[in-house]
Design a protein around this motif. Structure first.
Motif, PDB file in Angstrom:
ATOM      1  N   LEU A  13     -13.365   3.302   0.997  1.00  0.00           N
ATOM      2  CA  LEU A  13     -12.097   3.980   0.718  1.00  0.00           C
ATOM      3  C   LEU A  13     -10.909   3.155   1.210  1.00  0.00           C
ATOM      4  O   LEU A  13      -9.880   3.070   0.530  1.00  0.00           O
ATOM      5  CB  LEU A  13     -12.086   5.371   1.359  1.00  0.00           C
ATOM      6  N   TRP A  14     -11.055   2.531   2.363  1.00  0.00           N
ATOM      7  CA  TRP A  14      -9.968   1.705   2.886  1.00  0.00           C
ATOM      8  C   TRP A  14      -9.797   0.446   2.032  1.00  0.00           C
ATOM      9  O   TRP A  14      -8.665  -0.010   1.811  1.00  0.00           O
ATOM     10  CB  TRP A  14     -10.215   1.337   4.343  1.00  0.00           C
ATOM     11  N   GLY A  15     -10.889  -0.096   1.538  1.00  0.00           N
ATOM     12  CA  GLY A  15     -10.807  -1.254   0.651  1.00  0.00           C
ATOM     13  C   GLY A  15     -10.066  -0.924  -0.631  1.00  0.00           C
ATOM     14  O   GLY A  15      -9.236  -1.709  -1.112  1.00  0.00           O
ATOM     15  N   ILE A  16     -10.337   0.258  -1.189  1.00  0.00           N
ATOM     16  CA  ILE A  16      -9.607   0.715  -2.372  1.00  0.00           C
ATOM     17  C   ILE A  16      -8.128   0.883  -2.034  1.00  0.00           C
ATOM     18  O   ILE A  16      -7.250   0.460  -2.793  1.00  0.00           O
ATOM     19  CB  ILE A  16     -10.192   2.052  -2.890  1.00  0.00           C
ATOM     20  N   ARG A  17      -7.860   1.462  -0.883  1.00  0.00           N
ATOM     21  CA  ARG A  17      -6.480   1.690  -0.449  1.00  0.00           C
ATOM     22  C   ARG A  17      -5.726   0.363  -0.312  1.00  0.00           C
ATOM     23  O   ARG A  17      -4.559   0.260  -0.707  1.00  0.00           O
ATOM     24  CB  ARG A  17      -6.497   2.442   0.874  1.00  0.00           C
ATOM     25  N   GLU A  18      -6.370  -0.643   0.242  1.00  0.00           N
ATOM     26  CA  GLU A  18      -5.732  -1.945   0.412  1.00  0.00           C
ATOM     27  C   GLU A  18      -5.414  -2.595  -0.935  1.00  0.00           C
ATOM     28  O   GLU A  18      -4.373  -3.241  -1.097  1.00  0.00           O
ATOM     29  CB  GLU A  18      -6.628  -2.861   1.246  1.00  0.00           C
ATOM     30  N   VAL A  19      -6.304  -2.412  -1.905  1.00  0.00           N
ATOM     31  CA  VAL A  19      -6.045  -2.920  -3.261  1.00  0.00           C
ATOM     32  C   VAL A  19      -4.865  -2.191  -3.881  1.00  0.00           C
ATOM     33  O   VAL A  19      -3.990  -2.805  -4.500  1.00  0.00           O
ATOM     34  CB  VAL A  19      -7.308  -2.784  -4.141  1.00  0.00           C
ATOM     35  N   LEU A  20      -4.813  -0.878  -3.714  1.00  0.00           N
ATOM     36  CA  LEU A  20      -3.693  -0.096  -4.243  1.00  0.00           C
ATOM     37  C   LEU A  20      -2.386  -0.537  -3.593  1.00  0.00           C
ATOM     38  O   LEU A  20      -1.345  -0.615  -4.259  1.00  0.00           O
ATOM     39  CB  LEU A  20      -3.915   1.395  -3.996  1.00  0.00           C
ATOM     40  N   ASN A  21      -2.439  -0.814  -2.321  1.00  0.00           N
ATOM     41  CA  ASN A  21      -1.253  -1.233  -1.592  1.00  0.00           C
ATOM     42  C   ASN A  21      -0.718  -2.568  -2.099  1.00  0.00           C
ATOM     43  O   ASN A  21       0.494  -2.782  -2.173  1.00  0.00           O
ATOM     44  CB  ASN A  21      -1.573  -1.332  -0.098  1.00  0.00           C
ATOM     45  N   GLN A  22      -1.632  -3.455  -2.477  1.00  0.00           N
ATOM     46  CA  GLN A  22      -1.230  -4.784  -2.940  1.00  0.00           C
ATOM     47  C   GLN A  22      -0.967  -4.853  -4.436  1.00  0.00           C
ATOM     48  O   GLN A  22      -0.024  -5.510  -4.890  1.00  0.00           O
ATOM     49  CB  GLN A  22      -2.303  -5.811  -2.562  1.00  0.00           C
ATOM     50  N   PHE A  23      -1.805  -4.153  -5.227  1.00  0.00           N
ATOM     51  CA  PHE A  23      -1.743  -4.287  -6.683  1.00  0.00           C
ATOM     52  C   PHE A  23      -1.262  -3.019  -7.397  1.00  0.00           C
ATOM     53  O   PHE A  23      -1.146  -3.019  -8.626  1.00  0.00           O
ATOM     54  CB  PHE A  23      -3.119  -4.667  -7.231  1.00  0.00           C
ATOM     55  N   VAL A  24      -1.048  -1.934  -6.665  1.00  0.00           N
ATOM     56  CA  VAL A  24      -0.629  -0.627  -7.190  1.00  0.00           C
ATOM     57  C   VAL A  24      -1.788   0.138  -7.837  1.00  0.00           C
ATOM     58  O   VAL A  24      -1.868   1.358  -7.724  1.00  0.00           O
ATOM     59  CB  VAL A  24       0.549  -0.745  -8.190  1.00  0.00           C
TER      60      VAL A  24
END
Length: 259
Positions: free
Chosen positions: A104-115
């Motif tokens: 879940l945190w990995g997904i969150r980090e991708v969202l943070n960087q790539f939207v």
């Protein structure tokens, strides 16, 4: 191949319907009309699409229930500690709360960087690529930067067939009565069949492969076989063909007689 295509089309028309989805983790995606939530729910559902289907459905329902009202807002407003607390003592087969929190945190980090997961995927995916592998390699690497997700996310740079990741891409790229779609820039012709035991048997039944290992090489061989039938959409028949052997009353022997 013309006669085979006719038979496959008949199976598709009969079984590629929402009434045949349950029980399947794909069912959860229909609750999310917004793409930003759909792709997150789909990715989570796909990561847990292994084991007994009853337990898959129970586990995915539990996880998504915690992410209400929307997965996107949940991930963007929680700290890693918050997520860890929400899923304390989580367990599903070999997956622990550490694995789930890292996912879940990995997904969150991708969202943070790539939207969005879609933007991350397209950062390395080109229209001229033969398959979805370049985009999948990049997306998987970005989500699993801390290497703590474990078996929940297969590495497409290794021999794994990456069945669950390719299942997710089928859901997101294709659009029909079953697959919700949403990622419009990738052509269905670039998809690779999500290779499970059922599709492996189908591939052998159709003489698309003779390989015993259910790995990426076998998945690509079976995909090439379906491309000879329908080059523009080789994964079109994945859902309807894999109902045989999964749903009660639809056996592989039944499929063998009609294919």
């Amino acid at each position: 191949m013309i006669h085979l295509k006719d038979r496959l089309e008949r199976i598709y028309l009969q079984y590629n319907k929402r009434e045949y989805v349950d029980p399947d983790p794909l069912l959860f995606l229909y609750d999310y009309p917004e793409k930003k939530n759909l792709e997150i729910a789909g990715f989570i559902a796909a990561c847990f699409a292994y084991g007994r289907v009853e337990q898959i459905m129970k586990t995915v329902s539990h996880i998504l229930g915690k992410l209400k009202p929307t997965p996107f807002d949940y991930l963007m407003t929680r700290t890693k500690k918050d997520i860890a607390n929400d899923f304390k003592r989580f367990r599903y087969r070999f997956a622990s709360d550490v694995h789930l929190t890292s996912l879940l945190w990995g997904i969150r980090e991708v969202l943070n960087q790539f939207v969005s997961l879609e933007n991350c995927f397209y950062a390395e995916m080109k229209s001229e690529d033969e398959t979805v592998l370049p985009g999948l390699v990049f997306l998987s690497a970005q989500i699993n930067k801390n290497k703590e997700i474990g078996h929940l996310l297969a590495d497409p740079q290794k021999k794994s067939a990456c069945k669950r990741s390719l299942l997710f891409l089928r859901w997101m790229v294709r659009q029909d009565q079953v697959d919700p779609g949403g990622w419009g820039e990738t052509s269905p012709s670039q998809l690779i069949v999500p290779l499970d035991t059922h599709m492996h048997k189908v591939g052998k039944m159709l003489d698309f492969t003779g390989r015993k290992s259910a790995d990426m090489k076998t998945a690509l061989e079976i995909t090439q076989g379906f491309k000879k039938v329908l080059r523009e959409d080789p994964v079109k028949y994945d859902f309807c063909l894999t109902r045989f052997g999964i749903r009660k009353g639809l056996s592989m022997d039944h499929l063998r007689k009609i294919i």
